[in-house]
Enzyme design. Structure first.
Site, PDB file in Angstrom:
ATOM      1  N   THR A  71      44.981  39.623  33.003  1.00 33.43           N
ATOM      2  CA  THR A  71      46.484  39.877  33.047  1.00 33.43           C
ATOM      3  C   THR A  71      47.174  39.816  31.823  1.00 33.43           C
ATOM      4  O   THR A  71      47.727  40.614  31.299  1.00 33.43           O
ATOM      5  CB  THR A  71      47.207  39.008  34.107  1.00 33.43           C
ATOM      6  OG1 THR A  71      46.877  39.219  35.553  1.00 33.43           O
ATOM      7  CG2 THR A  71      48.690  39.364  34.096  1.00 33.43           C
ATOM      8  N   HIS A 202      36.505  34.734  35.663  1.00 35.66           N
ATOM      9  CA  HIS A 202      36.506  34.155  37.083  1.00 35.66           C
ATOM     10  C   HIS A 202      35.949  35.501  38.120  1.00 35.66           C
ATOM     11  O   HIS A 202      35.513  35.221  39.073  1.00 35.66           O
ATOM     12  CB  HIS A 202      37.909  33.738  37.741  1.00 35.66           C
ATOM     13  CG  HIS A 202      38.866  34.927  37.810  1.00 35.66           C
ATOM     14  ND1 HIS A 202      39.159  35.195  39.255  1.00 35.66           N
ATOM     15  CD2 HIS A 202      39.682  35.617  37.081  1.00 35.66           C
ATOM     16  CE1 HIS A 202      40.383  36.088  39.259  1.00 35.66           C
ATOM     17  NE2 HIS A 202      40.482  36.073  37.905  1.00 35.66           N
ATOM     18  N   CYS A 325      46.202  40.026  43.943  1.00 35.28           N
ATOM     19  CA  CYS A 325      47.600  39.736  43.092  1.00 35.28           C
ATOM     20  C   CYS A 325      48.748  40.437  43.730  1.00 35.28           C
ATOM     21  O   CYS A 325      49.942  39.986  43.420  1.00 35.28           O
ATOM     22  CB  CYS A 325      47.477  40.487  41.586  1.00 35.28           C
ATOM     23  SG  CYS A 325      45.895  39.649  40.615  1.00 35.28           S
TER      24      CYS A 325
HETATM   25  N1  PLP Z   1      42.375  43.941  36.014  1.00 31.28           N
HETATM   26  C1  PLP Z   1      41.590  44.093  37.221  1.00 31.28           C
HETATM   27  C2  PLP Z   1      40.837  45.489  37.438  1.00 31.28           C
HETATM   28  C3  PLP Z   1      41.444  42.984  38.252  1.00 31.28           C
HETATM   29  O1  PLP Z   1      40.793  43.307  39.396  1.00 31.28           O
HETATM   30  C4  PLP Z   1      42.028  41.960  37.997  1.00 31.28           C
HETATM   31  C5  PLP Z   1      42.075  40.781  38.741  1.00 31.28           C
HETATM   32  O2  PLP Z   1      42.184  40.863  39.884  1.00 31.28           O
HETATM   33  C6  PLP Z   1      42.981  41.670  36.482  1.00 31.28           C
HETATM   34  C7  PLP Z   1      42.603  42.865  35.849  1.00 31.28           C
HETATM   35  C8  PLP Z   1      43.667  40.392  36.305  1.00 31.28           C
HETATM   36  O3  PLP Z   1      42.481  39.335  36.096  1.00 31.28           O
HETATM   37  P1  PLP Z   1      43.029  37.708  35.808  1.00 31.28           P
HETATM   38  O4  PLP Z   1      43.063  37.396  37.401  1.00 31.28           O
HETATM   39  O5  PLP Z   1      41.972  37.353  35.095  1.00 31.28           O
HETATM   40  O6  PLP Z   1      44.579  37.804  35.228  1.00 31.28           O
END
Ligand code: PLP
Length: 377
Positions: A71, A202, A325
């Site tokens: 993110t 993760h 998310c």
């Molecule tokens: N981009 C994609 C395609 C994702 O699937 C995710 C997580 O679900 C993210 C970005 C965000 O990653 P993070 O959880 O490390 O912020």
């Protein structure tokens, strides 16, 4: 023990990552910026993780910048590139099926006056190369596209971007969100022609709260945060050395792509065959989608959120509806694919990791059969 089929949301940390985090928390706890021995040892751990990630991406360790996750990496890439490139044009090309961290960063730039082009997918979540070609012009300063969609697994035409950008005489930087691709297929920023690539620990059996942005040598983007020399001032703040070490260990523990892909492809084939045998079930993911993700419509009267709760409470099965998310919001991906409200409301995502077996698929399909018999549409 839970039947865990929600690996696109997060994965179980591998023992190597757990050991590395634990060691950093209990023994090697110095601040990497400290000049004494413990600081130097912590720096060594961070450097070795940086090298492991760079080796996997086929780049130099100086091109890896640690963040708190994808993110943040996506925000840094998009906002940082727009700020650095704004004198050269106003257009940013992306898609309607990106992760929220890209969508919302672009919404923010739109408020600031940038023109955002959001390419629409087809009914299987595919993005057309000709739409991409039409959208990029000489005033385009950034193209931001995910490699593999996190909800339906569609593979986006990221390999075509560099050629189009060059053909169109565009100064655009190319950012690729490789979160769902890294660790599953061979992601090489150089081969992709990418300037910026986001990844996160993760999703590959590493710890939560740690990601990285690849920034091609010579590419200038502006920082979003200020206050320290760390990560060459692009992302200041004391490095999360335990999580970074866990990320490095998870990368080193990645299994052979070929072997793992064959296993997951077989699991995908098996799951699709069993799911299709359940009456009324429709697979939303396309045939060419990543084998790690199957998005599927379940014809019950319950909405997917209730189905998820039932699957967990009655059977200990973890799946999801769309992106973790989004926390229950209507899927913007399925909506953009122009699926009916009935399908958008009642679809679930099954996502695999190297830990899954056919027994997990059997357990899910047996539970879904019971659900469809007890609670039909
Ligand atoms: N981009 C994609 C395609 C994702 O699937 C995710 C997580 O679900 C993210 C970005 C965000 O990653 P993070 O959880 O490390 O912020």
């Amino acid at each position: 023990m839970a039947v865990y089929l929600d690996n696109s949301a997060t994965t179980k940390p591998c023992p190597e990552a757990v050991d590395a985090v634990n060691y950093m928390l209990t023994e090697n706890y110095g601040n990497p910026s400290s000049l004494h021995g413990l600081g130097i040892e912590a720096t060594k751990a961070v450097t070795s993780a940086r090298q492991a990630i760079a080796d996997k991406l086929g780049c130099e360790k100086e091109e890896i910048f640690f963040t708190s996750g994808a993110t943040e990496a996506n925000n840094l890439a998009i906002l940082g590139a727009a700020s650095a490139m704004k004198r050269r044009g106003n257009r940013i090309v992306s898609t309607a099926i990106e992760h929220e961290s890209v969508i919302q960063a672009l919404d923010e730039l739109e408020k600031q006056g940038f023109e955002i082009i959001r390419l629409m997918p087809d009914v299987k979540g595919n993005i057309s190369v000709s739409d991409l070609r039409d959208a990029i012009d000489e005033k385009t300063i950034l193209v931001s596209m995910m490699y593999i969609n996190n909800e339906v697994g569609s593979v986006l035409p990221v390999e075509k971007i560099r050629k189009i950008v060059t053909l169109k005489n565009s100064p655009a930087l190319i950012h690729i969100d490789c979160v769902q691709a890294f660790g599953k297929i061979d992601v090489r920023p150089k081969k992709l022609g990418a300037d910026l690539v986001s990844i996160t620990a993760h999703k590959i059996h590493g710890p939560k709260g740690c990601g990285a942005l690849y920034v091609k040598k010579g590419t200038i983007i502006h920082p979003r945060t200020f206050g320290g020399e760390q990560e060459k001032r692009l992302r200041p703040g004391t490095e999360a050395a335990p999580l970074i070490a866990g990320f490095g260990a998870a990368v080193e523990a990645l299994t052979d792509f070929g072997e793992q892909s064959a296993k997951i492809a077989e699991l995908n084939r098996y799951a699709k065959e069993k799911l299709s045998a359940l009456e009324g079930v429709i697979i939303n993911s396309g045939d060419a989608a990543s084998p790690y993700i199957i998005n599927v419509y379940i014809p019950t009267f319950m909405r997917s959120q209730t189905v998820l709760q039932w699957l967990y409470s009655d059977h200990g099965i973890c799946v999801s509806n769309g992106s973790a998310c989004a926390k229950g919001k209507k899927s913007h991906v399925l909506t953009a694919m122009k699926l009916s409200d009935e399908i958008v409301d009642k679809s679930i995502r099954i996502s695999f990791s190297r830990d899954n077996t056919k027994a997990d698929v059997d357990a899910l399909c047996a539970a879904l059969k019971e659900l469809l018999e007890k609670y039909p549409k």
